[in-house]
Write a protein that holds these residues in place. Structure first.
Motif, PDB file in Angstrom:
ATOM      1  N   GLU A   1      -8.999   2.765  -3.053  1.00  0.00           N
ATOM      2  CA  GLU A   1      -8.906   4.113  -3.995  1.00  0.00           C
ATOM      3  C   GLU A   1      -9.433   3.794  -5.483  1.00  0.00           C
ATOM      4  O   GLU A   1      -9.501   3.859  -5.948  1.00  0.00           O
ATOM      5  CB  GLU A   1      -8.552   5.359  -3.354  1.00  0.00           C
ATOM      6  CG  GLU A   1      -8.483   6.243  -1.936  1.00  0.00           C
ATOM      7  CD  GLU A   1      -7.666   6.460  -1.550  1.00  0.00           C
ATOM      8  OE1 GLU A   1      -8.079   7.711  -0.579  1.00  0.00           O
ATOM      9  OE2 GLU A   1      -6.999   6.993  -1.857  1.00  0.00           O
ATOM     10  N   TYR A   2      -7.910   2.894  -6.016  1.00  0.00           N
ATOM     11  CA  TYR A   2      -7.553   3.044  -7.154  1.00  0.00           C
ATOM     12  C   TYR A   2      -8.799   1.992  -7.909  1.00  0.00           C
ATOM     13  O   TYR A   2      -8.987   2.069  -9.108  1.00  0.00           O
ATOM     14  CB  TYR A   2      -6.207   2.666  -7.618  1.00  0.00           C
ATOM     15  CG  TYR A   2      -5.940   1.848  -8.914  1.00  0.00           C
ATOM     16  CD1 TYR A   2      -5.419   3.231  -9.933  1.00  0.00           C
ATOM     17  CD2 TYR A   2      -5.897   0.823  -9.689  1.00  0.00           C
ATOM     18  CE1 TYR A   2      -5.222   3.129 -11.371  1.00  0.00           C
ATOM     19  CE2 TYR A   2      -5.602   0.326 -10.661  1.00  0.00           C
ATOM     20  CZ  TYR A   2      -5.230   1.521 -12.023  1.00  0.00           C
ATOM     21  OH  TYR A   2      -5.135   1.357 -13.636  1.00  0.00           O
TER      22      TYR A   2
ATOM     23  N   LYS B   1       1.139   4.227  -3.344  1.00  0.00           N
ATOM     24  CA  LYS B   1       0.277   5.167  -2.571  1.00  0.00           C
ATOM     25  C   LYS B   1       1.475   6.436  -3.055  1.00  0.00           C
ATOM     26  O   LYS B   1       1.272   7.698  -4.089  1.00  0.00           O
ATOM     27  CB  LYS B   1       0.775   6.143  -1.034  1.00  0.00           C
ATOM     28  CG  LYS B   1      -0.411   7.317  -1.239  1.00  0.00           C
ATOM     29  CD  LYS B   1      -0.990   6.834  -0.007  1.00  0.00           C
ATOM     30  CE  LYS B   1      -1.899   8.195   0.532  1.00  0.00           C
ATOM     31  NZ  LYS B   1      -2.593   8.043   1.708  1.00  0.00           N
ATOM     32  N   LYS B   2       3.081   6.061  -3.056  1.00  0.00           N
ATOM     33  CA  LYS B   2       4.157   6.754  -3.405  1.00  0.00           C
ATOM     34  C   LYS B   2       4.535   6.899  -4.935  1.00  0.00           C
ATOM     35  O   LYS B   2       4.494   7.751  -5.208  1.00  0.00           O
ATOM     36  CB  LYS B   2       4.945   5.522  -2.642  1.00  0.00           C
ATOM     37  CG  LYS B   2       7.085   6.899  -3.325  1.00  0.00           C
ATOM     38  CD  LYS B   2       8.018   5.834  -2.723  1.00  0.00           C
ATOM     39  CE  LYS B   2       9.234   6.112  -3.663  1.00  0.00           C
ATOM     40  NZ  LYS B   2      10.551   5.631  -3.170  1.00  0.00           N
TER      41      LYS B   2
ATOM     42  N   TYR C   1       1.865   6.636  -7.199  1.00  0.00           N
ATOM     43  CA  TYR C   1       0.487   6.647  -7.911  1.00  0.00           C
ATOM     44  C   TYR C   1      -0.918   7.380  -7.372  1.00  0.00           C
ATOM     45  O   TYR C   1      -1.131   8.054  -7.944  1.00  0.00           O
ATOM     46  CB  TYR C   1      -0.403   5.402  -8.594  1.00  0.00           C
ATOM     47  CG  TYR C   1      -0.213   4.515  -9.279  1.00  0.00           C
ATOM     48  CD1 TYR C   1       0.367   4.917 -10.538  1.00  0.00           C
ATOM     49  CD2 TYR C   1       0.862   3.232  -8.459  1.00  0.00           C
ATOM     50  CE1 TYR C   1       0.890   3.601 -11.433  1.00  0.00           C
ATOM     51  CE2 TYR C   1       0.656   2.986  -9.672  1.00  0.00           C
ATOM     52  CZ  TYR C   1       1.218   2.891 -11.012  1.00  0.00           C
ATOM     53  OH  TYR C   1       1.733   1.680 -11.963  1.00  0.00           O
TER      54      TYR C   1
ATOM     55  N   ILE D   1      -2.431   7.701  -4.857  1.00  0.00           N
ATOM     56  CA  ILE D   1      -3.588   7.163  -4.314  1.00  0.00           C
ATOM     57  C   ILE D   1      -3.112   5.492  -3.493  1.00  0.00           C
ATOM     58  O   ILE D   1      -2.736   4.726  -4.711  1.00  0.00           O
ATOM     59  CB  ILE D   1      -4.459   7.429  -5.120  1.00  0.00           C
ATOM     60  CG1 ILE D   1      -4.170   6.154  -6.223  1.00  0.00           C
ATOM     61  CG2 ILE D   1      -5.540   8.046  -5.115  1.00  0.00           C
ATOM     62  CD1 ILE D   1      -5.673   6.378  -7.113  1.00  0.00           C
ATOM     63  N   SER D   2      -3.986   5.087  -2.720  1.00  0.00           N
ATOM     64  CA  SER D   2      -4.240   4.105  -2.224  1.00  0.00           C
ATOM     65  C   SER D   2      -4.558   2.831  -3.325  1.00  0.00           C
ATOM     66  O   SER D   2      -5.336   3.212  -4.201  1.00  0.00           O
ATOM     67  CB  SER D   2      -4.790   3.609  -1.280  1.00  0.00           C
ATOM     68  OG  SER D   2      -5.842   3.780  -1.510  1.00  0.00           O
TER      69      SER D   2
ATOM     70  N   THR E   1       1.177  -1.595   0.098  1.00  0.00           N
ATOM     71  CA  THR E   1      -0.190   0.054  -0.379  1.00  0.00           C
ATOM     72  C   THR E   1       1.034   1.142  -0.055  1.00  0.00           C
ATOM     73  O   THR E   1       0.452   2.643  -0.648  1.00  0.00           O
ATOM     74  CB  THR E   1      -1.265  -0.186   0.931  1.00  0.00           C
ATOM     75  OG1 THR E   1      -1.748  -1.763   1.299  1.00  0.00           O
ATOM     76  CG2 THR E   1      -1.892   1.295   1.263  1.00  0.00           C
ATOM     77  N   THR E   2       1.895   1.246   0.431  1.00  0.00           N
ATOM     78  CA  THR E   2       2.255   2.680   1.059  1.00  0.00           C
ATOM     79  C   THR E   2       3.312   2.945  -0.563  1.00  0.00           C
ATOM     80  O   THR E   2       3.236   3.686  -0.454  1.00  0.00           O
ATOM     81  CB  THR E   2       3.874   2.169   1.767  1.00  0.00           C
ATOM     82  OG1 THR E   2       2.932   1.857   3.492  1.00  0.00           O
ATOM     83  CG2 THR E   2       5.186   3.783   2.257  1.00  0.00           C
TER      84      THR E   2
END
Length: 750
Positions: A743-744, A734-735, A737, A739-740, A730-731
């Protein structure tokens, strides 16, 4: 006058021979008038009356069958199948079966009556009811006239049709097989009287007894032809009707007769159904006392004349014999003059026979050259066209023609194969097609491809020609051309002009290119070809195939090729499309081999052999086999030639194949036989980014696809893409893109 006196010996020989001829003619005439002529004329006249009675019996028999068919159509048993659920009204079925049993028993030469329907497998016979497939497989088994044939023929528009007598096999409960010669008669459907299809099976032996064939002259035989000149029934096997039919002209209002090979042929045309009856009668009689006595008289007279003639000839032929011997090259040699003349004549005959064979060969090659020149797209001079016109009648004897290309493919070496030359193959194909389809011209064009022009009288005969061509292909694979697989491509109908040969040939060539890679039969009809553009060629799979070849995963590469070929075969694409795809696949695989000067010739031969195999392939399996052979070859060369792994192509492909594993720097360095520091510097210099960032982009790219198209949890996707736990995944996601992953997944378009 002096010239006549000088030729006095020749005149004496002439008049002596003339005298012998006159005496023998008078003797033969006396014998003829006193014995053979009178006997034969009376017997022949009686036989003609018998034959006319037999023909009338045949007409009455066919009339009886026709009336019986009309009677069955008139029976009030239509609509046997309920419209709601398609069930059978068995009460009507049994009642109908009882009626046809009664009708069949009234005619002793009817073997059985079969009633069937267009859209149902039920068959009602005079013996009971049955499934059509069981009936024509157990009771009336035939290689051609099976269930599919009768259903297809019944659905087509046709008049009442009498089929040729043929052998049908039935299998009893004790597994014993019984053969019967039957004549099938199928009612017409151009004007439907009911929903029934009625097939009457006539027993040939019983029919012959019914018409009393024994009343004919001993040694005589009869053949029955339908209006299309097909043999319906023959009391003698192996009739050669070609020369006989060519010598007679059928007139609708008269009879005809001719003599051929010691037989007299009398032709009668039926006024009832236009059938042609041919009566074959011997016109030479043996063991007649009057003929014997007359022959003895002729022999005595011939001996006396021969003695007198020999004395005369011995005087006058001495000098001519010497002259003949001198012409033959032996005039100065003493000995038996007549033996030398015989030897000289035998030698001349042998030379003439050899010259005849050479001339036949040259003539055949000229005809082949003329035919192949007509297929050329370039025009020729007018003089050339005029010179070649004398060969045109050889090609065309009918109003129209179809052209067929016949391809032979040798089977594996362990299969028994007929050892034939090209000339013998050409003759085998010509003779086989001649039997099946009439006038045929066959030439060898290239490799194991042969071109045939088949003459037809009308375009409606094309379907029959296709059926006969299929029969020839099936038979030739087992007999004349055993050990070869045959397939053919046939054009549409053209008028019989040389200018149409080029169009027919081009149509066949296009048909071979656009044929379906999954052919349904051995004969391709060019008129049935439909354009298909839906070729399956996913580039990602081709790239994956290259990766498999690079990393040594041969089995995975084989699976990719098999799936791709099978998918295209199911889509029914054209041959040339699959050939193009196969060439592209080979090119991608060949990139994985480092070409050295020593290997260049071998690769050239491999590619040339591959191209020839796919071009001449009959179906998709042949192309698939050629590709799989290429896969094994590339795999073997990859294992023999250990190319340096420290190159961009191998590194990117290795990461693409193993991104879900723990690809630490140490692991990559070990795979590439180098140090972690050197690999890290090399990677950043080559790819422009560091190794960890590149690996994350590859993993996250696959993660995005799984988020879009699967229902896996975030943790499962992170694990499948190489991350140790969901928080790290997840980290990292999100880095890159913003978003998590969850959410994607909700908004994959962002």
């Amino acid at each position: 006058m002096n010239r006549l006196i000088a030729s006095r010996g020749l005149l004496q020989i002439f008049f002596a021979l003339l005298l012998v001829i006159v005496i023998m003619f008078v003797s033969n005439y006396v014998v003829y008038k006193n014995s053979i002529s009178g006997i034969y004329e009376k017997v022949a006249q009686n036989n003609r009356l018998v034959v006319k009675n037999i023909i009338q019996s045949y007409n009455n028999s066919f009339t009886t069958v026709n009336n019986l068919i009309f009677t069955i159509h008139g029976l009030p048993y239509d609509n046997l199948f309920a419209s709601a659920d398609g069930s059978i009204d068995m009460a009507k079925v049994y009642s109908l079966q009882d009626n046809i049993t009664t009708l069949a028993s009234s005619v002793d030469y009817i073997e059985d009556i079969i009633i069937f329907f267009d859209n149902h497998d039920l068959a009602i016979t005079s013996k009971g009811t049955s499934d059509m497939s069981v009936l024509f497989d157990k009771k009336f088994k035939h290689d051609i006239y099976n269930t599919g044939y009768w259903k297809t023929f019944a659905r087509s528009k046709h008049p009442s049709t009498v089929f040729p007598a043929d052998t049908f096999v039935s299998q009893g409960e004790t597994m014993t097989k019984k053969s019967r010669r039957l004549i099938p008669i199928l009612d017409g459907n151009k004007v439907r009287m009911s929903d029934k299809n009625i097939l009457v099976m006539i027993n040939v032996d019983k029919l012959l007894n019914h018409v009393d064939m024994k009343a004919m002259l001993p040694g005589a035989s009869l053949i029955v032809l339908d209006p299309a000149r097909r043999i319906i029934l023959s009391t003698e096997q192996d009739w050669d009707l070609v020369e006989v039919l060519n010598d007679v002209y059928f007139n609708a209002s008269s009879e005809a007769s001719l003599t051929h090979n010691n037989f007299e042929y009398n032709f009668y045309k039926s006024d009832y159904n236009s059938f042609v009856y041919i009566d074959k009668v011997p016109y030479q009689f043996k063991n007649i006392d009057s003929v014997t006595n007359a022959s003895r008289t002729i022999m005595i007279m011939a001996i006396i004349c021969a003695v007198i003639l020999s004395a005369v000839l011995s005087i006058y032929l001495y000098r001519p014999v010497k002259g003949i011997l001198k012409l033959l090259g032996g005039g100065s040699i003493k000995g038996n003059d007549f033996r030398k003349i015989h030897s000289g004549i035998v030698k001349v005959q042998a030379e003439n026979e050899s010259l005849k064979k050479q001339m036949n060969f040259v003539d055949l090659e000229i005809r082949r050259g003329v035919f192949l020149q007509t297929l050329d797209s370039h025009n020729h001079s007018q003089e050339y066209e005029i010179q070649m016109q004398k060969y045109y009648p050889y090609f065309f004897r009918d109003r129209q023609f179809v052209m067929a290309a016949i391809h032979l493919k040798g089977l594996h070496a362990d299969k028994e194969q007929t050892d034939l030359s090209i000339e013998e193959m050409t003759e085998a194909i010509r003779a086989g097609l001649q039997v099946e389809a009439g006038h045929v011209v066959v030439f060898h064009s290239s490799q194991l491809q042969f071109l045939a022009m088949i003459g037809i009288g009308h375009s409606s005969e094309r379907a029959a020609v296709i059926g006969r061509l299929e029969a020839f292909v099936q038979r030739a694979e087992k007999e004349e051309l055993k050990g070869f697989m045959l397939w053919a491509c046939i054009s549409k109908v053209y008028d019989s002009h040389m200018r149409n040969c080029r169009a027919a040939y081009q149509e066949i060539m296009n048909g071979m290119q656009y044929r379906n890679v999954n052919p349904a039969g051995a004969v391709l009809d060019t008129t049935s070809i439909r354009f298909v553009a839906d070729m399956h060629f996913p580039f990602e799979k081709i790239e994956k195939l290259s990766n498999c070849m690079l990393s040594g995963k041969t089995n995975e590469g084989v699976r990719i090729i098999t799936d791709l070929i099978k998918e295209n075969a199911d889509r029914g694409i054209h041959h040339h499309q699959l050939v193009h795809a196969a060439r592209s696949i080979l090119s991608h695989m060949m990139k994985q081999i480092e070409v050295s000067p020593a290997l260049a010739k071998e690769l050239y031969r491999l590619e040339a052999d591959f191209l020839q195999k796919v071009e001449n392939a009959y179906g998709y399996k042949d192309i698939q086999d050629a590709l799989l052979e290429a896969v094994q070859y590339v795999a073997s060369k990859r294992s023999q030639d250990q190319k340096s792994k420290l190159n961009p192509a191998f590194i990117s492909q290795y990461i693409e194949l193993h991104y879900m594993e723990n690809l630490y720097l140490d692991h990559m360095a070990e795979v590439l036989d180098t140090s972690p520091k050197y690999f890290s510097n090399y990677f950043k210099k080559t790819f422009g980014v560091n190794y960890v960032e590149y690996l994350n982009k590859v993993r996250l790219s696959h993660a995005r696809e799984q988020l879009k198209h699967t229902d896996l949890s975030i943790a499962e996707i992170g694990e499948k893409t190489g991350y140790m736990n969901s928080s790290t995944f997840t980290t990292t996601f999100k880095k890159y893109y913003g978003i998590s992953p969850s959410e994607y997944r909700k908004n994959p378009g962002d």
